[in-house]
Motif scaffolding. Structure first.
Motif: not given
Length: 79
Positions: A1-18, A20-31
């Motif tokens: 779960x941690x690898x999948x959500x962090x991978x999703x967050x990084x890919x989304x952040x690399x294409x759209x920096x904004x 990250x404000x939602x996806x990185x905290x979500x990945x942290x909560x899931x982890x």
């Protein structure tokens, strides 16, 4: 779960920096939920998140230049 959500967050952040404000905290909560529920050790979650981020960066580094290339025309043209 941690690898999948962090991978999703990084890919989304690399294409759209904004994103990250939602996806990185979500990945942290899931982890953290994996540790809280007792199904993983904290080191497992940290290594999984680092692995997911590294794979995401590598895939984007390979795919992004390929996506910006002009497609070759392999079909013969009539003259």
């Amino acid at each position: 779960h941690a690898a999948n959500t962090m991978g999703l967050a990084v890919v989304a952040w690399l294409f759209n920096r904004k994103s990250g404000y939602f996806l990185f905290p979500l990945a942290a909560v899931i982890a953290l939920s994996r540790v809280y529920l007792g199904v993983h050790y904290p080191a497992d979650v940290l290594v999984g998140a680092a692995y997911g981020a590294a794979v995401a960066i590598a895939v984007v580094a390979i795919i992004k230049p390929l996506a910006s290339r002009k497609p070759a025309n392999y079909l013969p043209t009539r003259t």
